[in-house]
Structure formats: structure tokens, C-alpha cells
Design a protein around this motif. Sequence first.
Motif, PDB file in Angstrom:
ATOM      1  N   ARG A 153      11.365   9.364  -2.576  1.00 37.95           N
ATOM      2  CA  ARG A 153      12.596   9.902  -2.008  1.00 37.95           C
ATOM      3  C   ARG A 153      12.253  10.872  -0.883  1.00 37.95           C
ATOM      4  N   LEU A 154      12.718  10.569   0.319  1.00 34.36           N
ATOM      5  CA  LEU A 154      12.547  11.440   1.469  1.00 34.36           C
ATOM      6  C   LEU A 154      13.925  11.803   2.009  1.00 34.36           C
ATOM      7  N   ASP A 155      13.930  12.621   3.019  1.00 37.51           N
ATOM      8  CA  ASP A 155      15.176  13.079   3.623  1.00 37.51           C
ATOM      9  C   ASP A 155      15.985  11.897   4.140  1.00 37.51           C
ATOM     10  N   GLN A 156      17.109  11.576   3.485  1.00 35.02           N
ATOM     11  CA  GLN A 156      18.041  10.527   3.889  1.00 35.02           C
ATOM     12  C   GLN A 156      17.512   9.108   3.693  1.00 35.02           C
ATOM     13  N   ARG A 157      16.328   8.943   3.122  1.00 37.21           N
ATOM     14  CA  ARG A 157      15.777   7.611   2.899  1.00 37.21           C
ATOM     15  C   ARG A 157      15.045   7.581   1.558  1.00 37.21           C
ATOM     16  N   THR A 158      15.218   6.489   0.819  1.00 36.65           N
ATOM     17  CA  THR A 158      14.468   6.267  -0.412  1.00 36.65           C
ATOM     18  C   THR A 158      13.766   4.922  -0.299  1.00 36.65           C
ATOM     19  N   PHE A 159      12.516   4.876  -0.743  1.00 36.83           N
ATOM     20  CA  PHE A 159      11.695   3.675  -0.610  1.00 36.83           C
ATOM     21  C   PHE A 159      11.175   3.230  -1.966  1.00 36.83           C
ATOM     22  N   LEU A 160      11.059   1.925  -2.146  1.00 41.06           N
ATOM     23  CA  LEU A 160      10.354   1.344  -3.284  1.00 41.06           C
ATOM     24  C   LEU A 160       8.927   1.085  -2.828  1.00 41.06           C
ATOM     25  N   VAL A 161       7.967   1.661  -3.536  1.00 37.82           N
ATOM     26  CA  VAL A 161       6.574   1.659  -3.100  1.00 37.82           C
ATOM     27  C   VAL A 161       5.686   1.044  -4.170  1.00 37.82           C
ATOM     28  N   ARG A 162       4.764   0.223  -3.732  1.00 36.18           N
ATOM     29  CA  ARG A 162       3.737  -0.284  -4.639  1.00 36.18           C
ATOM     30  C   ARG A 162       2.386  -0.160  -3.964  1.00 36.18           C
ATOM     31  N   GLN A 163       1.321  -0.250  -4.736  1.00 36.56           N
ATOM     32  CA  GLN A 163      -0.034  -0.158  -4.226  1.00 36.56           C
ATOM     33  C   GLN A 163      -0.691  -1.531  -4.208  1.00 36.56           C
ATOM     34  N   GLY A 164      -1.562  -1.724  -3.215  1.00 39.05           N
ATOM     35  CA  GLY A 164      -2.282  -2.973  -3.114  1.00 39.05           C
ATOM     36  C   GLY A 164      -3.157  -2.979  -1.878  1.00 39.05           C
ATOM     37  N   PRO A 165      -3.886  -4.062  -1.664  1.00 36.12           N
ATOM     38  CA  PRO A 165      -4.718  -4.170  -0.466  1.00 36.12           C
ATOM     39  C   PRO A 165      -3.862  -4.289   0.782  1.00 36.12           C
ATOM     40  N   ILE A 166      -4.426  -3.955   1.927  1.00 32.83           N
ATOM     41  CA  ILE A 166      -3.669  -3.958   3.169  1.00 32.83           C
ATOM     42  C   ILE A 166      -3.117  -5.349   3.489  1.00 32.83           C
ATOM     43  N   GLU A 167      -3.778  -6.403   3.007  1.00 29.59           N
ATOM     44  CA  GLU A 167      -3.306  -7.762   3.253  1.00 29.59           C
ATOM     45  C   GLU A 167      -1.920  -8.019   2.665  1.00 29.59           C
ATOM     46  N   ASP A 168      -1.513  -7.174   1.705  1.00 28.39           N
ATOM     47  CA  ASP A 168      -0.217  -7.379   1.062  1.00 28.39           C
ATOM     48  C   ASP A 168       0.960  -7.140   1.995  1.00 28.39           C
ATOM     49  N   VAL A 169       0.734  -6.525   3.154  1.00 31.34           N
ATOM     50  CA  VAL A 169       1.856  -6.343   4.082  1.00 31.34           C
ATOM     51  C   VAL A 169       2.405  -7.698   4.525  1.00 31.34           C
ATOM     52  N   ARG A 170       1.571  -8.726   4.488  1.00 27.45           N
ATOM     53  CA  ARG A 170       2.004 -10.073   4.877  1.00 27.45           C
ATOM     54  C   ARG A 170       2.771 -10.777   3.760  1.00 27.45           C
ATOM     55  N   ARG A 171       2.756 -10.218   2.565  1.00 32.25           N
ATOM     56  CA  ARG A 171       3.376 -10.876   1.415  1.00 32.25           C
ATOM     57  C   ARG A 171       4.714 -10.253   1.036  1.00 32.25           C
ATOM     58  N   VAL A 172       5.180  -9.321   1.844  1.00 32.80           N
ATOM     59  CA  VAL A 172       6.495  -8.728   1.600  1.00 32.80           C
ATOM     60  C   VAL A 172       7.563  -9.692   2.086  1.00 32.80           C
ATOM     61  N   GLY A 173       8.583  -9.940   1.275  1.00 27.53           N
ATOM     62  CA  GLY A 173       9.649 -10.844   1.680  1.00 27.53           C
ATOM     63  C   GLY A 173      10.360 -11.420   0.472  1.00 27.53           C
ATOM     64  N   TRP A 174      11.051 -12.516   0.706  1.00 29.43           N
ATOM     65  CA  TRP A 174      11.829 -13.134  -0.369  1.00 29.43           C
ATOM     66  C   TRP A 174      11.794 -14.642  -0.193  1.00 29.43           C
ATOM     67  N   ARG A 175      12.143 -15.330  -1.277  1.00 26.63           N
ATOM     68  CA  ARG A 175      12.093 -16.789  -1.257  1.00 26.63           C
ATOM     69  C   ARG A 175      13.496 -17.361  -1.180  1.00 26.63           C
ATOM     70  N   HIS A 176      13.703 -18.191  -0.171  1.00 27.97           N
ATOM     71  CA  HIS A 176      14.985 -18.864   0.038  1.00 27.97           C
ATOM     72  C   HIS A 176      15.250 -19.804  -1.138  1.00 27.97           C
ATOM     73  N   PRO A 177      16.540 -19.978  -1.502  1.00 26.24           N
ATOM     74  CA  PRO A 177      16.838 -20.903  -2.615  1.00 26.24           C
ATOM     75  C   PRO A 177      16.203 -22.277  -2.450  1.00 26.24           C
ATOM     76  N   GLY A 178      15.965 -22.695  -1.202  1.00 20.93           N
ATOM     77  CA  GLY A 178      15.322 -23.982  -0.973  1.00 20.93           C
ATOM     78  C   GLY A 178      13.820 -23.945  -1.167  1.00 20.93           C
ATOM     79  N   GLY A 179      13.262 -22.756  -1.403  1.00 20.55           N
ATOM     80  CA  GLY A 179      11.829 -22.640  -1.661  1.00 20.55           C
ATOM     81  C   GLY A 179      11.025 -22.042  -0.536  1.00 20.55           C
ATOM     82  N   THR A 180      11.618 -21.904   0.656  1.00 17.48           N
ATOM     83  CA  THR A 180      10.891 -21.370   1.802  1.00 17.48           C
ATOM     84  C   THR A 180      10.735 -19.857   1.683  1.00 17.48           C
TER      85      THR A 180
END
Length: 246
Positions: A153-180
Motif C-alpha cells: 500500500r502506497l500513497d493513492q496506489r495499492t499493488f499485488l506483489v510477488r517474488q520471482g526471477p526477473i524473467e517473470d516480468v514476461r509472464r504477467v498477464g491473463w489467458r483469453h477464454p479461447g486459450g491465447t
Amino acid sequence: MRFRLPRAARYGQQKPALSRADSDWIVAARRSFFDYSVGSNVPAVFEGYARILHPAWAPADRPVRWDAVARWSGRRIHALAQWEFLSRPTGPAAPGRPFVQDPSTGGLPPVQLGTLYALLATHTSTPDQCFIGIWEGYGWLDMADRPATSELRLDQRTFLVRQGPIEDVRRVGWRHPGGTFVPEPPTIVWPADRAWFVAGDTDLDSTYVGGSAALISMVIAEPGLEAWSVGATDRVSIDSDLINGP
């Protein structure tokens, strides 16, 4: 790594807080949100700061640099330039507008994101121990798989944070109902050794980096990024552009 708001959080139960050892330095060094400055996004503890401009878009999803738009519009590209002014021609609308879509807000697109973090990985002793955070307000979080996350929790912003290797920045996202898989940029990222800090914002068309002077020089010199040197007190709001503004 894909984010999902857990059922408890969706129904009002607070997530566990990020440890004080990992968060207090950010809280203490971050300028007020209402300062609307670089330091409102990146803790004001670093030797230097860079502003990375998110590209505009031409047909077929081709990225367009801001300096190309400035040449077309007759405006001046500079460290505090604001898209709203830069993209308006100084006189009658010139032919051959180089873009069809404005820059996206929130974070860098995948290619530029990969370029940035490949560079950052060489400037930390803890590339396998990074904190990767997403602003909690994004609607796509409910469509992503849930990892174990903590809350920052920061001033006017709240973030969900997890730990992992730097390569994980490429794995942030969501899966479309079609699988993409649909990649999304993280909002804040920093390594455990605190060598640098990266921050975007849902309302900003630029990403900001704090780090050593050597790192910032490399970010600015990287041809795959359009970046400028800025200071922690430089404003990020539209009134910062005193050259192209009204």
C-alpha cells in the motif's frame, strides 16, 4: 506468472502485507502522489532517473517513436514532452500522420519491456530475487491465474506483489477464454538488492527507472528504447511540458 485476485480479496479480505524490510524503504523515499513527480513513482534515492516513452502505433501494430511524431507535428521532443501537445501539429494538419493510435498507458509493450529487463538483469546482483507488482485496480486480474501475492500500500496506489526471477516480468498477464495468453506489463519492479526500481502507472504513457548513473546512461543509449534523463523532482503531469504546451 499470471495474476488473479484471490476470492478473499474480491470479497473484501485484505491480502497479507509485504514485509516491512521489503517495503519501508519505498514508503519512506517516495514523494507524495500529489507531487505528480518522477519521485512520486520511483523512490527518490537513486543517482539517476530515466523516462522511457511508450511508442505510438502505426498500422499493422508498428511502433512509432515520439521523435518521429515531433518531426511531423513541428513540435519539439524533450525530456518532459507531453503527448497531448507533441501530437498536435503547430499549423494546419500536415499530411502523412505517422500514427493511428496513441501510446498505451500503464506500461511498456512486450518488445520494449523485454529490451529493458534484459538490460536491467545485468545491473543487479539478485536477478533471481525480484519483486513484481501490479496495480490492484486492473480488471484483467480476475481473468488471470492466482500466484501467492502480498499487498503493498502506497500513497493513492495499492499493488499485488510477488517474488520471482526477473524473467517473470514476461509472464504477467491473463489467458483469453479461447486459450491465447495476453501479456500485460507489471506496474512496479525492483530487485532484492535495490539496485534499481521501475515504475509505470495506469494513467501514464511513460515508464520511469531509477538506478545508478551508469545504468541510466545505458537505458538512454539503448536504441530499442526512447528514453530521456529526468530528475526525481521533475513533474510527470501534462503541465510539465512548458515548450509544447499552450
